[in-house]
Scaffold this active site. Structure first.
Site, short mmCIF file in Angstrom:
data_model
loop_
_atom_site.label_atom_id
_atom_site.label_comp_id
_atom_site.label_asym_id
_atom_site.label_seq_id
_atom_site.Cartn_x
_atom_site.Cartn_y
_atom_site.Cartn_z
N LYS A 108 2.65 -6.23 23.81
CA LYS A 108 1.93 -5.50 22.41
C LYS A 108 0.54 -5.44 22.85
O LYS A 108 -0.04 -6.35 23.84
CB LYS A 108 2.03 -6.46 21.34
CG LYS A 108 1.90 -5.79 19.83
CD LYS A 108 3.45 -4.95 19.82
CE LYS A 108 3.40 -4.44 18.44
NZ LYS A 108 4.62 -3.73 17.85
N ASN A 223 9.11 6.33 7.14
CA ASN A 223 9.70 6.87 7.81
C ASN A 223 11.10 6.19 8.01
O ASN A 223 12.38 6.70 7.98
CB ASN A 223 9.03 6.83 9.36
CG ASN A 223 9.91 7.07 10.54
OD1 ASN A 223 10.27 6.31 10.92
ND2 ASN A 223 10.19 8.32 10.75
P1 NAD Z 1 5.43 4.13 6.61
O1 NAD Z 1 4.01 3.93 6.56
O2 NAD Z 1 6.20 5.67 7.01
O3 NAD Z 1 6.15 3.76 5.06
C1 NAD Z 1 5.82 2.68 4.65
C2 NAD Z 1 6.38 3.05 2.90
O4 NAD Z 1 6.09 1.67 2.29
C3 NAD Z 1 5.46 3.95 2.24
O5 NAD Z 1 6.53 4.62 1.52
C4 NAD Z 1 4.84 2.94 1.49
O6 NAD Z 1 4.54 3.87 0.12
C5 NAD Z 1 5.58 1.96 1.09
N1 NAD Z 1 4.97 0.83 0.28
C6 NAD Z 1 3.65 0.45 0.94
N2 NAD Z 1 3.49 -0.84 0.16
C7 NAD Z 1 4.46 -0.82 -0.81
C8 NAD Z 1 4.72 -1.66 -1.91
N3 NAD Z 1 3.78 -2.89 -2.10
N4 NAD Z 1 5.67 -1.52 -2.50
C9 NAD Z 1 6.57 -0.50 -2.21
N5 NAD Z 1 6.48 0.37 -1.11
C10 NAD Z 1 5.31 0.13 -0.49
O7 NAD Z 1 6.08 2.95 7.47
P2 NAD Z 1 7.45 2.83 8.25
O8 NAD Z 1 7.29 3.36 9.58
O9 NAD Z 1 8.75 3.38 7.34
O10 NAD Z 1 7.74 1.26 8.36
C11 NAD Z 1 8.04 0.67 7.30
C12 NAD Z 1 8.51 -0.64 7.89
O11 NAD Z 1 9.16 -0.86 9.16
C13 NAD Z 1 7.27 -1.46 8.45
O12 NAD Z 1 7.58 -3.04 8.26
C14 NAD Z 1 7.33 -1.43 9.96
O13 NAD Z 1 6.62 -2.44 10.77
C15 NAD Z 1 8.61 -1.42 10.25
N6 NAD Z 1 9.22 -0.85 11.52
C16 NAD Z 1 8.93 0.61 11.55
C17 NAD Z 1 9.42 1.27 12.81
C18 NAD Z 1 9.35 2.55 13.14
O14 NAD Z 1 10.06 3.26 13.91
N7 NAD Z 1 8.74 3.32 12.17
C19 NAD Z 1 10.23 0.61 13.82
C20 NAD Z 1 10.56 -0.96 13.49
C21 NAD Z 1 9.94 -1.51 12.47
#
Ligand code: NAD
Length: 429
Positions: A108, A223
């Site tokens: 990381k 996402n």
């Molecule tokens: P993103 O930024 O695309 O979406 C995050 C979503 O969470 C948004 O819809 C936002 O409005 C919502 N959100 C934020 N605060 C909130 C709250 N208090 N209550 C309800 N909803 C809330 O992020 P993402 O890429 O979808 O990632 C989401 C999670 O998955 C994170 O923990 C990230 O670390 C993890 N993750 C993502 C990936 C990836 O490939 N995108 C891979 C592994 C893990």
């Protein structure tokens, strides 16, 4: 979020490791090796700002373990970035790559900066400066970075360009998260959400629940959530509630539709940060509830896909009796206490570093395609992803059953054993 927690993420990561190391009777030397990173780089990145003044930024790269293959992990830009946060995340990447059995280790990186207050040119200089400092220690056969918090495909391309200028050749396998057409992989956008549902599909099968007879409630609408919902609906299931953060109100809301959410209609009223317009949602017939209402819906499946520390001893009490499965799309959505409470309730948990490993698995596919300079069709990428996620899920659930472990402990046992074995095979321990 993670960085504002009062406690130290690295201490948590070490405590999780220590617990499972004791459970499997890992020898002292391997324990000592794995509870710390193999290598840590901490360096300065001087940047001439648009004002003409020079500002010095702190950069990090932690390579936790590369016994199973080159280190892999994102680079975060965050004003509160710390070496300990980066260490913890690097360690978790080692376990995530190992549990899905891809030949990569854990790394990381980060830069202490806030991109909100930086021009595009200044950000480019930080990216190029990071690579100049690290170019001897990263690369397609040693350590492959990727986007993470507040970094995106553009940052990856600046970094790639700097690396290639230094090395004097084209090395698209140096970094992942590149745009399709510039070395990126088809299917990467869908990969994490789809991966969650590939694992969920297997869990439903094991529990004898036909997907078409189940409903889910989802925290988040970004996402991960969007693609998880799409695929789960394709299995014939219903998602009755989603939630998101409202930037204007600085509050979260849940959006409920007992007949099932309509993704095409919802996406038309969702911004690029995954925020749903609540007035328009009301107009479409959604009931708009407080943000934490997602957890108390009468569903069979909960898919937390937003933040960490959402399922706690307190919030578990609000989970409906109908809930059978929690599929953790987010990283760290369940606290240690919350986890125990879920176990007591007999709820089947698909732990985060297994459930959301589809993202890094597809990044591995991007790396393979970049290194061979041959790009696969989307169906091929997603088909291979399904195979990887399904076999990883089945291996974890089989071990959990055989040894009477929780799914999380079983996933840790598999991951730690694989990495420990690689260290032994190499003669390191
Ligand atoms: P993103 O930024 O695309 O979406 C995050 C979503 O969470 C948004 O819809 C936002 O409005 C919502 N959100 C934020 N605060 C909130 C709250 N208090 N209550 C309800 N909803 C809330 O992020 P993402 O890429 O979808 O990632 C989401 C999670 O998955 C994170 O923990 C990230 O670390 C993890 N993750 C993502 C990936 C990836 O490939 N995108 C891979 C592994 C893990």
């Amino acid at each position: 979020m993670l960085l504002q927690r009062p406690y130290n993420s690295f201490e948590i990561a070490q405590a999780q490791f220590d617990r499972v190391a004791a459970l499997i009777g890992l020898d002292e030397a391997t324990r000592e090796l794995l509870r710390w990173p193999l290598r840590e780089h901490s360096f300065a990145i001087p940047v001439r700002m648009d004002s003409g003044a020079v500002q010095v930024f702190r950069g990090f790269r932690v390579q936790h373990n590369d016994a199973r293959g080159p280190s892999k992990g994102g680079i975060r830009f965050h004003p509160q970035e710390t070496l300990d946060t980066v260490r913890a995340l690097a360690m978790w990447m080692t376990w995530k790559c190992a549990v899905v059995d891809i030949p990569l280790g854990g790394g990381k990186g980060g830069v202490v900066c806030d991109p909100h207050n930086l021009s595009a040119r200044e950000q480019e200089q930080i990216c190029r400066g990071w690579v100049r400092q690290m170019s001897r220690n990263v690369g397609p056969v040693s350590d492959i970075p990727a986007p993470d918090v507040m970094t995106n495909a553009q940052h990856m391309l600046w970094m790639l360009d700097e690396f290639e200028a230094i090395q004097g050749g084209r090395y698209p396998g140096f970094i992942t998260g590149k745009p399709v057409g510039m070395g990126g992989s088809l299917g990467r956008t869908e990969a994490t959400g789809y991966g969650v549902v590939f694992a969920l599909r297997e869990a439903l099968r094991e529990l004898g629940l036909p997907a078409s007879a189940t409903r889910a409630s989802v925290q988040g609408f970004g996402n991960v959530a969007q693609y998880a919902i799409r695929l789960y609906q394709q299995l014939g299931a219903k998602v009755i509630c989603v939630s998101c953060w409202d930037q204007n109100d600085q509050a979260a809301y849940a959006f409920k539709r007992p007949a099932g959410v309509d993704m095409d209609a919802l996406l038309l009223i969702t911004d690029r940060f995954g925020g749903i317009d609540k007035e328009k949602a009301r107009g479409l017939g959604y009931e708009v509830l407080p943000g934490d209402a997602w957890i108390e819906q009468p569903v069979e499946v909960l898919i937390p896909s937003a933040l960490e520390n959402q399922i706690t001893t307190e919030s578990v009490t609000r989970i409906a009796p109908s809930v059978r499965i929690v599929a953790e799309g987010a990283n760290g959505p369940t606290t240690t206490d919350g986890d125990e409470a879920l176990e007591k309730r007999g709820i089947h948990v698909i732990p985060d570093f297994l459930a959301n490993a589809g993202g890094v698995t597809c990044s591995y596919f991007e790396l393979v395609q970049s290194n061979t300079n041959y790009y696969w069709e989307k169906d091929e990428v997603l088909g291979k992803l399904d195979v990887k996620m399904t076999s990883a899920y089945l291996a974890v659930s089989e071990l959990a059953r055989k040894r009477g472990l929780s799914m999380r402990d079983a996933a840790y046992v598999i991951a730690i054993n694989r990495v420990a074995q690689a260290c032994r095979d190499r003669g390191w321990t």
